[in-house]
Design a protein around this motif. Structure first.
Motif, PDB file in Angstrom:
ATOM      1  N   ARG A 183       0.836  -1.204   0.000  1.00  0.00           N
ATOM      2  CA  ARG A 183       0.000   0.000   0.000  1.00  0.00           C
ATOM      3  C   ARG A 183       0.873   1.257   0.000  1.00  0.00           C
ATOM      4  O   ARG A 183       0.595   2.221  -0.712  1.00  0.00           O
ATOM      5  N   LEU A 184       1.940   1.248   0.796  1.00  0.00           N
ATOM      6  CA  LEU A 184       2.838   2.397   0.853  1.00  0.00           C
ATOM      7  C   LEU A 184       3.526   2.623  -0.487  1.00  0.00           C
ATOM      8  O   LEU A 184       3.653   3.763  -0.961  1.00  0.00           O
ATOM      9  N   THR A 185       3.956   1.553  -1.136  1.00  0.00           N
ATOM     10  CA  THR A 185       4.619   1.668  -2.433  1.00  0.00           C
ATOM     11  C   THR A 185       3.660   2.205  -3.490  1.00  0.00           C
ATOM     12  O   THR A 185       4.029   3.075  -4.292  1.00  0.00           O
ATOM     13  N   VAL A 186       2.449   1.710  -3.493  1.00  0.00           N
ATOM     14  CA  VAL A 186       1.463   2.172  -4.480  1.00  0.00           C
ATOM     15  C   VAL A 186       1.111   3.633  -4.230  1.00  0.00           C
ATOM     16  O   VAL A 186       1.045   4.437  -5.175  1.00  0.00           O
ATOM     17  N   LYS A 187       0.900   4.000  -2.967  1.00  0.00           N
ATOM     18  CA  LYS A 187       0.594   5.401  -2.648  1.00  0.00           C
ATOM     19  C   LYS A 187       1.741   6.310  -3.070  1.00  0.00           C
ATOM     20  O   LYS A 187       1.513   7.370  -3.651  1.00  0.00           O
ATOM     21  N   THR A 188       2.955   5.890  -2.789  1.00  0.00           N
ATOM     22  CA  THR A 188       4.120   6.693  -3.160  1.00  0.00           C
ATOM     23  C   THR A 188       4.198   6.864  -4.672  1.00  0.00           C
ATOM     24  O   THR A 188       4.464   7.965  -5.168  1.00  0.00           O
ATOM     25  N   ALA A 189       3.954   5.799  -5.422  1.00  0.00           N
ATOM     26  CA  ALA A 189       3.998   5.884  -6.881  1.00  0.00           C
ATOM     27  C   ALA A 189       2.913   6.821  -7.418  1.00  0.00           C
ATOM     28  O   ALA A 189       3.166   7.627  -8.319  1.00  0.00           O
ATOM     29  N   VAL A 190       1.716   6.734  -6.856  1.00  0.00           N
ATOM     30  CA  VAL A 190       0.618   7.594  -7.308  1.00  0.00           C
ATOM     31  C   VAL A 190       0.908   9.047  -6.975  1.00  0.00           C
ATOM     32  O   VAL A 190       0.773   9.943  -7.824  1.00  0.00           O
TER      33      VAL A 190
END
Length: 180
Positions: A110-117
Motif C-alpha cells: 500500500r505504501l509503495t502504491v501510494k508513493t507511486a501515485v
C-alpha cells in the motif's frame, strides 16, 4: 529631494532609480552647458563628461524583474504545499477506510502504491509549473531538465513521506489545511 518608504522594496527601488537618473541627467546637462559656454567644443565636452564607457550585463537576473527570481521558488513552494495538504487529506480518508475494513493488502505494498501515485501526480504538477507556466509568464529557465528531474526526485520522495507521516495524525480531512 525624495521621500519613500523602504519597506516596499520594489516601489523604493523604482522611485529612487528614477530620481537618481533624473538628477544625473540634469547634472550632466548643466556640466556640458558650462563647458560649452567656456569655449569647449560639444564633442570634447561630451568626452570629458564620460571618460569611461560602461557596459552593464545582468548575469543571473537578465530581465531584472521581481518575477524572474521569485516565481520559480514560489512554484516549488506551491508544489510542496499542495502535495502536503493533498496527502494529509488522503491519509485521513484512508484512516476512515481502515476503520471500516475497506482497505486490504500488505502495508508495504500500500505504501509503495501510494508513493507511486503521489509521485506521478507531483511530477505532472512539476511539468505543468516548469514546462507550461514559466514559458507562459515569459520567465527564463537557465537550468536543464535532467538537473531539475534529479533535484525533484528526492524532493518529491521527502515531501511524500513527510505528508504520509503528518497525515497519519490527522483525523478530519479538512484540518490538514490548517495543520500544514
Amino acid at each position: 529631494s525624495l521621500y519613500t518608504d523602504g519597506s516596499y522594496l520594489m516601489y523604493y527601488k523604482q522611485s529612487y532609480g528614477a530620481v537618481q537618473t533624473v538628477a544625473a541627467t540634469l547634472g550632466a546637462g548643466v556640466t556640458l552647458q558650462r563647458l560649452q559656454s567656456s569655449g569647449v567644443p560639444a564633442y570634447a565636452a561630451m568626452d570629458s563628461r564620460t571618460s569611461v564607457q560602461l557596459n552593464n550585463y545582468a548575469l543571473y537576473n537578465p530581465i531584472g524583474g521581481y518575477a524572474t527570481y521569485v516565481l520559480p521558488a514560489v512554484f516549488v513552494l506551491i508544489c510542496h504545499q499542495l502535495m502536503l495538504v493533498g496527502i494529509g487529506r488522503m491519509m485521513s480518508h484512508e484512516r476512515e477506510d481502515v476503520a471500516g475494513g475497506a482497505v486490504c493488502g500488505e502495508p508495504f505494498v500500500r505504501l509503495t502504491v501510494k508513493t507511486a501515485v503521489y509521485f506521478t501526480i507531483a511530477a505532472l504538477q512539476c511539468v505543468f509549473l516548469f514546462g507550461v507556466a514559466l514559458p507562459l509568464f515569459k520567465i527564463p529557465f537557465n537550468g536543464q531538465i535532467l538537473q531539475l528531474a534529479l533535484l525533484m526526485f528526492p524532493f518529491f520522495l521527502a515531501v511524500i513521506f513527510i505528508g504520509i507521516t503528518i497525515g497519519s495524525f490527522i483525523k478530519v480531512p479538512e484540518t490538514s489545511i490548517i495543520y500544514i
